[in-house]
Design a protein around this motif. Structure first.
Motif, PDB file in Angstrom:
ATOM      1  N   LEU A 143       0.814  -1.216   0.000  1.00  0.00           N
ATOM      2  CA  LEU A 143       0.000   0.000   0.000  1.00  0.00           C
ATOM      3  C   LEU A 143       0.848   1.267   0.000  1.00  0.00           C
ATOM      4  CD1 LEU A 143      -2.767  -1.148   2.500  1.00  0.00           C
ATOM      5  CD2 LEU A 143      -2.812  -1.184   0.014  1.00  0.00           C
ATOM      6  N   GLY A 144       2.157   1.098  -0.113  1.00  0.00           N
ATOM      7  CA  GLY A 144       3.037   2.263  -0.093  1.00  0.00           C
ATOM      8  C   GLY A 144       3.161   2.943  -1.438  1.00  0.00           C
ATOM      9  N   GLY A 145       2.753   2.270  -2.494  1.00  0.00           N
ATOM     10  CA  GLY A 145       2.822   2.911  -3.802  1.00  0.00           C
ATOM     11  C   GLY A 145       3.232   1.975  -4.923  1.00  0.00           C
ATOM     12  N   ALA A 146       4.287   1.176  -4.696  1.00  0.00           N
ATOM     13  CA  ALA A 146       4.753   0.305  -5.778  1.00  0.00           C
ATOM     14  C   ALA A 146       3.767  -0.832  -6.025  1.00  0.00           C
ATOM     15  CB  ALA A 146       6.133  -0.243  -5.458  1.00  0.00           C
ATOM     16  N   GLY A 147       3.145  -1.336  -4.973  1.00  0.00           N
ATOM     17  CA  GLY A 147       2.047  -2.284  -5.141  1.00  0.00           C
ATOM     18  C   GLY A 147       2.450  -3.686  -5.549  1.00  0.00           C
ATOM     19  N   PHE A 148       3.463  -4.228  -4.915  1.00  0.00           N
ATOM     20  CA  PHE A 148       3.832  -5.617  -5.163  1.00  0.00           C
ATOM     21  C   PHE A 148       2.871  -6.495  -4.363  1.00  0.00           C
ATOM     22  CE2 PHE A 148       6.735  -9.283  -4.924  1.00  0.00           C
ATOM     23  CZ  PHE A 148       7.204  -9.295  -6.221  1.00  0.00           C
ATOM     24  N   PRO A 149       2.269  -7.529  -4.984  1.00  0.00           N
ATOM     25  CA  PRO A 149       1.331  -8.374  -4.226  1.00  0.00           C
ATOM     26  C   PRO A 149       2.014  -8.933  -2.966  1.00  0.00           C
ATOM     27  CG  PRO A 149       1.246  -8.913  -6.544  1.00  0.00           C
ATOM     28  CD  PRO A 149       2.376  -7.942  -6.373  1.00  0.00           C
ATOM     29  N   THR A 150       1.381  -8.705  -1.809  1.00  0.00           N
ATOM     30  CA  THR A 150       2.053  -9.007  -0.541  1.00  0.00           C
ATOM     31  C   THR A 150       2.294 -10.502  -0.358  1.00  0.00           C
ATOM     32  OG1 THR A 150       0.951  -7.083   0.361  1.00  0.00           O
ATOM     33  CG2 THR A 150       1.918  -8.587   1.947  1.00  0.00           C
ATOM     34  N   HIS A 151       1.339 -11.319  -0.814  1.00  0.00           N
ATOM     35  CA  HIS A 151       1.510 -12.770  -0.574  1.00  0.00           C
ATOM     36  C   HIS A 151       2.732 -13.306  -1.302  1.00  0.00           C
ATOM     37  CE1 HIS A 151       0.083 -14.291  -4.521  1.00  0.00           C
ATOM     38  NE2 HIS A 151      -0.540 -13.141  -4.550  1.00  0.00           N
TER      39      HIS A 151
END
Lengths: 441, 311
Positions: A143-151
């Motif tokens: 949610l910081g901006g870059a948006g890499f899927p967390t899982h």
């Protein structure tokens, strides 16, 4: 800048990463998050973050409930999309993304009732696999901006790339934005609970919570809250840009250098944004997937800068209007911060999961004329990666691919520092991105 | 509504512009200009003003004739003009200074593409061309504090006499080019530039340090060498010109050391008393090679894999 030598990716002589001073402009620092009234319409893009777009699960005319899954990703690097409102799907349309590609989007007319879907129940999590699966199902991306899927970040291979450190990125080094700061101040319990969950299920020893020193109250609060936990360390970072860039924050917290072509896990680290980790805790408690988020609305085009909790898919216009903004007079609208955000062409474009700010500018949008490079080397001294943007620009103009490869333009993270400091107002960061594209062709 | 501006990030730029940088350089040159006006009187003021005005005029004229955008508002021509005047003896006829400005601005700078494109320092090339064309006029050193316009009393440069006191050298009570004599004022300007982060100390320290060490090694008085001639003017204001010097710290140190060695070789073994301007010009020519061999080391970069067929 001292040259460095390292073994195992750890610098053993102290080296300063280049950073620059920016105005902070955190006018919304003390503005508590307000819920925006449910809009009549949301447009939910099937491409909320990097990775493959989702497949639409609903048809025009269907009734959906809040939290219901409406898009499913089939590839590894994607996570599902959920409806942020209850209402009727009016159409499935194509929208133009900032990168010039079209993507499917679901348009939902809200009924204003926000009826919660039956599927929203706290997930059953007892082990690592279930935890990662739950995070995936929540639709969470960075949610910081870059948006890499967390899982994807969480499912590292324990044997090949053991991870001993979890870094919570709360640097928030971009001007204006305070949405992560509000997460620290308003949801400190969620943040700490989320950290504990990640630590527990993934077996990570050390936690570093990295906060810039212009957020002194947050530093104080978290030092107090974590005083009894020896595994959690609060790292007070100087308020410099780009302190929150992944490689920079990893270096600041652990002195480890993530090399070319490596991921943080290769150096035993994962970095999660503070709002991301707070969300993990809330999801495990309620089961409500990622359908809303906090956004900072600011810029000289809005009269009441504020932090707003909005449903994903709300239009920028609605948000600006909520902050008493004059969207008709706006000359530039930015999704994200002024350094790395995207300028949008359409004020009716929807907000995505990765957007942490909407900035509306009237006066500050004037472009300055570009002049000749005077070789002042400010760009070189500003680059956190030690690249040479002025040289890269010359090589790009000459379309000299082998020179660009040697200059390591592929390492550029587009932080924008070089363009910011350039006295000749050259678009160096942009040229770097074009050069990156040129060498991958 | 009007159309929105869509541009690449960043959407925020610092307030630094080329014109602001040049204003700082001009401000840093002011103390030395004042000192010169005191030491050499009205003639110095006329020559400084003349060189600045003519340099701006040449640049304006060139832009007009070649139908290019007028770039004099970046103030770099004013800096070049002032620096050139600092490198001239106060007695130099104005028509010679006029030619010097032409060489600096038109030949050295504009014909190579304007600001940022020239390979040699314009003021230095202007000085050297004048030096080779009018050797007598360029080495006629007026005595300080002798303000008469109708006649001049001349003396030798302290580099030849080697008999001035340190105090006279430091305060500028000696013969020499109009801007180079008062070291106190030049140092003040140099420190201002470093404090304002316009220049880095790499080149001046390497340049001056090399000259002093070299002098010590061959039995010359290092302090006297430091305080005489154009060393301090050259090290702080000419060898730090962005356009014609290396971009990295490492490169700047190499550049400064090279300048120092060449200066000493010319001063001690050459036929001319001073070698600062020639040494800077010679090192200017080497800058692309220095840059080539002193790139920065990107954070975490892998060493390039050598492929067959490539060197």
């Amino acid at each position: 800048m001292i040259s460095l030598k390292f073994s195992d990716g750890k610098a053993w002589c102290i080296m300063a990463v280049n950073k620059i001073k920016l105005p902070h402009l955190k006018r919304t620092k003390n503005s508590e998050t307000i819920d925006i009234p449910v809009p009549e319409k949301v447009v939910i893009s099937m491409s909320q973050h990097m990775g493959a777009p989702c497949r639409v699960l609903v048809n025009a005319g269907d009734w959906v409930k809040a939290g219901q899954k409406i898009g499913e990703g089939d590839s590894f690097l994607s996570c599902p999309v959920h409806s942020s409102v209850s209402g009727k799907v009016t159409e499935i349309t194509d929208i133009l993304r900032a990168d010039g590609k079209y993507t499917k989007a679901v348009v939902i007319a809200s009924d204003g009732l926000q009826i919660v879907s039956e599927s929203v129940t706290p997930p059953k999590v007892t082990n690592r696999e279930e935890f990662i699966e739950a995070v995936k199902e929540s639709g969470l991306c960075g949610l910081g901006g870059a948006g890499f899927p967390t899982h994807v970040k969480l499912s590292f291979d324990k044997d090949k790339t053991p991870v001993d450190s979890l870094i919570i990125n709360a640097a928030e080094c971009e001007p204006y934005i305070t949405s992560d700061y509000r997460e620290l101040m308003e949801n400190s319990e969620d943040v700490l609970d989320g950290i504990k969950k990640v630590q527990q299920y993934l077996g990570i020893k050390n936690v570093y919570i990295c906060i810039e020193d212009n957020k002194a109250e947050a530093v104080k609060l978290f030092e107090k809250l974590t005083s009894s936990d020896s595994s959690v360390k609060i790292v007070k970072l100087k308020s410099l840009y780009p302190q929150g860039a992944e490689k920079v924050v990893i270096y600041s917290a652990t002195r480890r250098i993530v090399g070319e072509g490596e991921l943080p896990v290769n150096r035993g680290v994962i970095v999660l944004n503070v709002t991301t980790v707070g969300f993990i805790s809330r999801y495990l408690k309620t089961g409500m997937p990622l359908v809303s988020r906090r956004i900072t609305v600011d810029g000289d085009g809005v009269r009441t800068p504020c932090n707003v909790r909005v449903p994903i898919g709300i239009s920028i216009r609605k948000l600006a209007e909520f902050a008493d903004g004059n969207i008709e007079a706006a000359r530039k609208i930015i999704l994200g911060g002024p350094m790395m955000g995207t300028a949008v062409y359409d004020p009716d474009a929807p907000v995505c999961k990765t957007n942490n700010a909407v900035l509306v500018f009237i006066k500050e949008a004037q472009e300055q004329p570009m002049t000749n490079c005077i070789r002042c080397a400010r760009c070189i001294n500003a680059c956190p990666i030690n690249l040479m943007p002025a040289k890269i620009e010359k090589a790009y103009k000459a379309k000299d691919i082998s020179a660009l490869v040697k200059l390591k333009v592929n390492l550029c993270m587009n932080c924008g520092s070089c363009s910011y400091v350039c006295p000749a107002k050259r678009e160096l960061a942009h040229t770097n991105q074009l050069a990156k594209e040129l060498i991958t062709k | 509504m009007e159309k929105l501006v869509v541009s690449a990030s960043p959407h925020m730029k610092s307030g630094v512009t080329t014109a602001k940088i040049m204003t700082h350089v001009l401000a840093a040159l002011l103390p030395a200009a004042f000192a010169s006006a005191i030491i050499f009187g009205g003639r110095a003021m006329i020559l400084m003003g003349f060189c600045v005005a003519v340099s701006i005029l040449w640049e304006k004229l060139f832009c007009l004739v070649t139908k290019k955008k007028d770039t004099t508002d970046d103030l770099s021509a004013a800096v070049t003009g002032l620096l050139l005047s600092f490198n001239l003896p106060v007695t130099l006829p104005l028509w010679m200074a006029f030619i010097g400005c032409f060489v600096s601005i038109v030949i050295t700078k504009q014909l190579f593409g304007g600001i940022g494109q020239n390979f040699a320092n314009p003021a230095i090339v202007g000085r050297i061309v004048l030096m080779l064309s009018f050797p007598t006029a360029m080495t006629t050193w007026a005595e300080p504090f002798y303000y008469r316009f109708d006649e001049v009393r001349t003396g030798a440069t302290p580099l030849v006499t080697k008999s001035e006191s340190y105090a006279d050298l430091f305060l500028g009570n000696v013969g020499g080019c109009l801007g180079e004599t008062c070291k106190a004022a030049l140092l003040l300007g140099g420190i201002y530039l470093i404090a304002m982060k316009i220049i880095t100390p790499h080149t001046p320290l390497a340049f001056i340090g090399t000259v002093m060490l070299f002098s010590l090694a061959v039995g010359e008085d290092p302090v006297y060498q430091l305080l005489s001639g154009g060393l301090i003017l050259g090290a702080f204001f000419m060898a730090t010109d962005y356009v014609t010097t290396p971009v990295t710290g490492k490169g700047k140190v190499i550049f400064g050391i090279g300048c120092g060695i060449l200066t000493c070789v010319m001063r001690f073994y050459g036929s001319m008393p001073e070698g600062v301007s020639f040494s800077i010009l010679l090192m200017n020519i080497l800058v692309p090679y220095i840059d080539m061999f002193t790139p920065t080391r990107p954070l975490g970069a892998k060493k390039a894999e050598k492929k067959k067929g490539e060197d």
